[in-house]
Design a protein around this motif. Structure first.
Motif, PDB file in Angstrom:
ATOM      1  N   ILE A 147       2.635  43.958  33.029  1.00 26.74           N
ATOM      2  CA  ILE A 147       1.748  43.020  32.337  1.00 26.74           C
ATOM      3  C   ILE A 147       0.361  43.166  32.946  1.00 26.74           C
ATOM      4  O   ILE A 147       0.230  43.273  34.169  1.00 26.74           O
ATOM      5  CB  ILE A 147       2.260  41.577  32.493  1.00 26.74           C
ATOM      6  CG1 ILE A 147       3.593  41.412  31.748  1.00 26.74           C
ATOM      7  CG2 ILE A 147       1.249  40.564  31.980  1.00 26.74           C
ATOM      8  CD1 ILE A 147       4.246  40.076  31.951  1.00 26.74           C
ATOM      9  N   PRO A 148      -0.703  43.170  32.158  1.00 25.90           N
ATOM     10  CA  PRO A 148      -2.049  43.421  32.699  1.00 25.90           C
ATOM     11  C   PRO A 148      -2.526  42.406  33.726  1.00 25.90           C
ATOM     12  O   PRO A 148      -3.152  42.772  34.711  1.00 25.90           O
ATOM     13  CB  PRO A 148      -2.939  43.384  31.444  1.00 25.90           C
ATOM     14  CG  PRO A 148      -2.022  43.683  30.309  1.00 25.90           C
ATOM     15  CD  PRO A 148      -0.715  43.089  30.676  1.00 25.90           C
ATOM     16  N   SER A 149      -2.258  41.122  33.519  1.00 27.38           N
ATOM     17  CA  SER A 149      -2.765  40.109  34.448  1.00 27.38           C
ATOM     18  C   SER A 149      -1.917  38.871  34.378  1.00 27.38           C
ATOM     19  O   SER A 149      -1.202  38.633  33.401  1.00 27.38           O
ATOM     20  CB  SER A 149      -4.222  39.765  34.130  1.00 27.38           C
ATOM     21  OG  SER A 149      -4.312  39.160  32.851  1.00 27.38           O
ATOM     22  N   LEU A 150      -1.996  38.072  35.440  1.00 24.73           N
ATOM     23  CA  LEU A 150      -1.243  36.829  35.535  1.00 24.73           C
ATOM     24  C   LEU A 150      -2.146  35.741  36.101  1.00 24.73           C
ATOM     25  O   LEU A 150      -2.894  35.979  37.047  1.00 24.73           O
ATOM     26  CB  LEU A 150      -0.022  36.992  36.449  1.00 24.73           C
ATOM     27  CG  LEU A 150       1.092  37.935  35.986  1.00 24.73           C
ATOM     28  CD1 LEU A 150       2.055  38.213  37.123  1.00 24.73           C
ATOM     29  CD2 LEU A 150       1.834  37.347  34.798  1.00 24.73           C
ATOM     30  N   GLY A 151      -2.056  34.557  35.531  1.00 26.29           N
ATOM     31  CA  GLY A 151      -2.719  33.402  36.111  1.00 26.29           C
ATOM     32  C   GLY A 151      -1.886  32.839  37.241  1.00 26.29           C
ATOM     33  O   GLY A 151      -0.772  33.309  37.522  1.00 26.29           O
ATOM     34  N   PHE A 152      -2.390  31.807  37.907  1.00 29.19           N
ATOM     35  CA  PHE A 152      -1.685  31.206  39.038  1.00 29.19           C
ATOM     36  C   PHE A 152      -0.288  30.755  38.617  1.00 29.19           C
ATOM     37  O   PHE A 152       0.724  31.104  39.240  1.00 29.19           O
ATOM     38  CB  PHE A 152      -2.512  30.021  39.558  1.00 29.19           C
ATOM     39  CG  PHE A 152      -2.109  29.532  40.923  1.00 29.19           C
ATOM     40  CD1 PHE A 152      -0.902  29.875  41.499  1.00 29.19           C
ATOM     41  CD2 PHE A 152      -2.965  28.714  41.643  1.00 29.19           C
ATOM     42  CE1 PHE A 152      -0.534  29.416  42.762  1.00 29.19           C
ATOM     43  CE2 PHE A 152      -2.623  28.253  42.905  1.00 29.19           C
ATOM     44  CZ  PHE A 152      -1.407  28.595  43.462  1.00 29.19           C
ATOM     45  N   ALA A 153      -0.211  29.976  37.549  1.00 28.52           N
ATOM     46  CA  ALA A 153       1.085  29.474  37.095  1.00 28.52           C
ATOM     47  C   ALA A 153       1.978  30.602  36.594  1.00 28.52           C
ATOM     48  O   ALA A 153       3.201  30.565  36.773  1.00 28.52           O
ATOM     49  CB  ALA A 153       0.886  28.430  36.006  1.00 28.52           C
ATOM     50  N   ASP A 154       1.383  31.630  35.981  1.00 29.03           N
ATOM     51  CA  ASP A 154       2.158  32.782  35.509  1.00 29.03           C
ATOM     52  C   ASP A 154       2.798  33.532  36.677  1.00 29.03           C
ATOM     53  O   ASP A 154       3.918  34.022  36.563  1.00 29.03           O
ATOM     54  CB  ASP A 154       1.259  33.752  34.736  1.00 29.03           C
ATOM     55  CG  ASP A 154       0.608  33.096  33.535  1.00 29.03           C
ATOM     56  OD1 ASP A 154       1.275  32.286  32.884  1.00 29.03           O
ATOM     57  OD2 ASP A 154      -0.564  33.395  33.265  1.00 29.03           O
ATOM     58  N   VAL A 155       2.070  33.629  37.790  1.00 29.35           N
ATOM     59  CA  VAL A 155       2.620  34.294  38.974  1.00 29.35           C
ATOM     60  C   VAL A 155       3.879  33.571  39.432  1.00 29.35           C
ATOM     61  O   VAL A 155       4.910  34.194  39.726  1.00 29.35           O
ATOM     62  CB  VAL A 155       1.575  34.333  40.110  1.00 29.35           C
ATOM     63  CG1 VAL A 155       2.202  34.883  41.385  1.00 29.35           C
ATOM     64  CG2 VAL A 155       0.385  35.195  39.710  1.00 29.35           C
ATOM     65  N   ALA A 156       3.817  32.239  39.482  1.00 27.44           N
ATOM     66  CA  ALA A 156       4.978  31.460  39.920  1.00 27.44           C
ATOM     67  C   ALA A 156       6.151  31.634  38.964  1.00 27.44           C
ATOM     68  O   ALA A 156       7.290  31.861  39.384  1.00 27.44           O
ATOM     69  CB  ALA A 156       4.592  29.988  40.033  1.00 27.44           C
ATOM     70  N   GLU A 157       5.894  31.545  37.658  1.00 27.83           N
ATOM     71  CA  GLU A 157       6.976  31.659  36.683  1.00 27.83           C
ATOM     72  C   GLU A 157       7.606  33.047  36.714  1.00 27.83           C
ATOM     73  O   GLU A 157       8.831  33.193  36.693  1.00 27.83           O
ATOM     74  CB  GLU A 157       6.462  31.351  35.276  1.00 27.83           C
ATOM     75  CG  GLU A 157       7.575  31.349  34.241  1.00 27.83           C
ATOM     76  CD  GLU A 157       7.078  30.943  32.869  1.00 27.83           C
ATOM     77  OE1 GLU A 157       7.923  30.633  32.017  1.00 27.83           O
ATOM     78  OE2 GLU A 157       5.850  30.959  32.646  1.00 27.83           O
ATOM     79  N   THR A 158       6.778  34.076  36.795  1.00 25.83           N
ATOM     80  CA  THR A 158       7.299  35.447  36.845  1.00 25.83           C
ATOM     81  C   THR A 158       8.098  35.678  38.112  1.00 25.83           C
ATOM     82  O   THR A 158       9.160  36.313  38.083  1.00 25.83           O
ATOM     83  CB  THR A 158       6.139  36.457  36.782  1.00 25.83           C
ATOM     84  OG1 THR A 158       5.303  36.155  35.674  1.00 25.83           O
ATOM     85  CG2 THR A 158       6.664  37.882  36.638  1.00 25.83           C
ATOM     86  N   ALA A 159       7.607  35.153  39.250  1.00 30.28           N
ATOM     87  CA  ALA A 159       8.318  35.316  40.516  1.00 30.28           C
ATOM     88  C   ALA A 159       9.694  34.667  40.455  1.00 30.28           C
ATOM     89  O   ALA A 159      10.698  35.241  40.908  1.00 30.28           O
ATOM     90  CB  ALA A 159       7.488  34.721  41.651  1.00 30.28           C
ATOM     91  N   PHE A 160       9.779  33.461  39.878  1.00 34.02           N
ATOM     92  CA  PHE A 160      11.062  32.765  39.808  1.00 34.02           C
ATOM     93  C   PHE A 160      12.027  33.467  38.862  1.00 34.02           C
ATOM     94  O   PHE A 160      13.228  33.546  39.132  1.00 34.02           O
ATOM     95  CB  PHE A 160      10.842  31.314  39.366  1.00 34.02           C
ATOM     96  CG  PHE A 160      10.559  30.380  40.507  1.00 34.02           C
ATOM     97  CD1 PHE A 160      11.430  29.351  40.812  1.00 34.02           C
ATOM     98  CD2 PHE A 160       9.426  30.538  41.283  1.00 34.02           C
ATOM     99  CE1 PHE A 160      11.177  28.485  41.871  1.00 34.02           C
ATOM    100  CE2 PHE A 160       9.147  29.683  42.338  1.00 34.02           C
ATOM    101  CZ  PHE A 160      10.025  28.644  42.640  1.00 34.02           C
ATOM    102  N   LEU A 161      11.516  34.005  37.752  1.00 32.80           N
ATOM    103  CA  LEU A 161      12.384  34.718  36.828  1.00 32.80           C
ATOM    104  C   LEU A 161      12.914  36.017  37.426  1.00 32.80           C
ATOM    105  O   LEU A 161      14.020  36.459  37.107  1.00 32.80           O
ATOM    106  CB  LEU A 161      11.636  35.021  35.527  1.00 32.80           C
ATOM    107  CG  LEU A 161      11.531  33.872  34.526  1.00 32.80           C
ATOM    108  CD1 LEU A 161      10.619  34.252  33.380  1.00 32.80           C
ATOM    109  CD2 LEU A 161      12.910  33.493  33.997  1.00 32.80           C
TER     110      LEU A 161
END
Length: 493
Positions: A147-161
């Motif tokens: 994925i090209p970029s992640l916001g702060f909340a996106d980083v957390a959600e992606t990490a947990f998944l």
């Protein structure tokens, strides 16, 4: 799974699969491959702000490290108005060099001269390191998920998944909590900025008009100008305002230091270390002053060359080094000069009858006023991305209406709580100890869970546990002390 597949419009060779189905008996690797399955290619051609939005399709986890290494997320970012390294540095400085620098002498009142100096440098280093953790995890997860970029909340959600099996179900909760704290933090900062502007303007106006109107009147007068400047929607177009604010606050701090360094008392006249029960006020104020993590991911995601954000020297290290040294110097010298008489904003200690001192207060007020729009950018972006789907027509009208409403709310809160010292501590303790320390540590633990692991002797694990505990102590003590201060202020009123 064939029943779930369908063609992606405009991309005949791509397929996608709905995420988060119910699984029975599947292995961990199969679940991971399914969640981060077949939609990754479609993410490479969307703008970064769409990819990092609240409806992020969390898909595209490579099946091995080799595939992950071949994907460079920076090459796939498509930005309409990317910012250069210099522009990003300007925004980073402006996001950190706000009203907090003027509260640093008051922080030293609660810490003592020498303890405050050492602790400010240490906390600055910790805050900078935690930002590094967040950005590095973002880059790692971008490569894994392609994925090209992640916001702060996106980083957390992606990490947990992508993390331990038991945490996958909490991925949406992780996103919600971080977005909630980001909004509370930056909206709280906006409220504090309004109080700073009003108190400095009030002191000058009172001197010339011999009036003594309540500061709340001045707070209300900021409403219309704030609404007008916050109708600007593009971060790039805020750069000139950040430049002007940087010049004004630089000149203002320089002149303030000129007043401070004149006739400095001896070091022995100030406490080297303050009483222990005052330390939470120091912690909350310094965290509030130094922590710029709320705007970091938006700045990095909007860069033309994001690979230059971290590293040596890098935009982040350069900006935070300047910020930490400047904050420590202003806090140390301000407390040395004014001692226990230091006010919430050190500019309020300057002689009100001097024209130069009056000019400083007006310059600082204008600078903080212009900084408001940068702080407001992130919470507005978060809120708008989560509600814009409710407006099929007249989206521009709806967005402008929400902007006006949010600005009005910050003015109302500022008018209700104009006592700035406990306000600063409360925001620092509640929001920034979590956003700036605890959340990055948790994200790194989840991201590194399987690969690359926690290192020799699990040093990454123990290091992050230490950061979390430090943040928890600051959260609890800072919140308690600031609420106690608010109670005392209300009793006096």
């Amino acid at each position: 799974m064939d029943n779930f597949k369908k063609k992606t419009p405009g991309r005949p060779n791509l397929e996608y699969t709905p995420i988060r189905p119910h699984w029975t008996g599947s292995s961990k690797s199969e679940v991971s491959n399914y969640i981060f399955g077949s939609m990754k290619s479609s993410m490479t051609d969307v703008p970064a702000q769409t990819a990092a939005g609240s409806t992020l399709p969390l898909v595209g986890m490579p099946r091995d490290d080799e595939e992950s290494a071949l994907y460079n997320p920076f090459e796939h970012r498509k930005l309409t108005h990317p910012t250069s390294n210099t522009e990003t540095l300007v925004h980073l400085l402006k996001g950190s060099l706000g009203s907090g620098i003027l509260a640093m002498p008051l922080a030293f009142v609660n810490a003592g001269l020498w303890f405050g100096l050492g602790a400010t440098l240490a906390i600055g280093a910790i805050c900078t390191y935690c930002i590094h953790i967040l950005v590095k995890c973002s880059h790692l997860l971008c490569r894994r998920a392609q994925i090209p970029s992640l916001g702060f909340a996106d980083v957390a959600e992606t990490a947990f998944l992508a993390g331990p099996e038991g945490l996958k179900k909490y991925s949406r909760l992780a996103r919600f909590i971080i977005n909630l704290f980001l909004v509370l933090d930056l909206m709280g900062c906006c409220c504090i900025y309004i109080v700073f502007v009003a108190t400095n303007v009030k002191q000058v106006v009172d001197y010339y008009t011999h009036s003594h109107y309540d500061v709340r009147y001045y707070i209300v007068l900021t409403l219309v100008p704030l609404i007008l400047i916050n109708l600007i929607r593009k971060l790039k177009y805020l750069t000139p305002f950040s430049m002007i604010a940087n010049v004004l606050i630089g000149a203002g701090v320089g002149i303030t230091l000129y007043y401070i360094v004149m006739d400095l008392p001896a070091f022995s006249e100030r406490k080297g270390i303050a009483d222990l029960h005052h330390m939470p006020m120091f912690f909350g104020t310094v965290i509030f002053a130094l922590e710029g993590i709320g705007v970091v991911m938006s700045l990095e995601n909007n860069m033309k060359t994001p690979q230059h954000f971290i590293g040596c020297p890098g935009v982040l290290n350069t900006g935070m080094s300047v910020v930490v040294v400047l904050y420590a110097a202003v806090g140390f010298l301000g407390y040395l000069k004014y001692g226990d008489d230091t006010k919430g904003s050190v500019t309020l200690n300057l002689p009100v009858e001097d024209i130069l001192a009056q000019a400083v207060k007006i310059m600082i007020a204008i600078a903080i006023f212009l900084t408001y729009s940068l702080q407001f950018y992130v919470p507005m972006e978060i809120i708008w991305k989560n509600v814009k789907h409710n407006f099929n027509e007249h989206k521009n009208v709806a967005e402008y209406g929400i902007r006006i409403g949010l600005v009005s709310i910050t003015v109302i809160i500022a008018a209700a709580l104009p006592n700035i010292g406990p306000f600063v501590t409360l925001i620092g303790a509640v929001c920034l100890s979590t956003l700036g320390m605890m959340f990055p540590a948790v994200i790194e633990l989840v991201t590194y869970y399987e690969k690359p692991g926690y290192g020799r002797f699990n040093w990454i694990l123990w290091k992050n546990i230490g950061l979390i505990l430090f943040g928890v102590v600051g959260f609890i003590t800072g919140t308690y002390v600031s609420i106690e201060e608010f109670s005392q202020h209300l009793e006096e009123v």
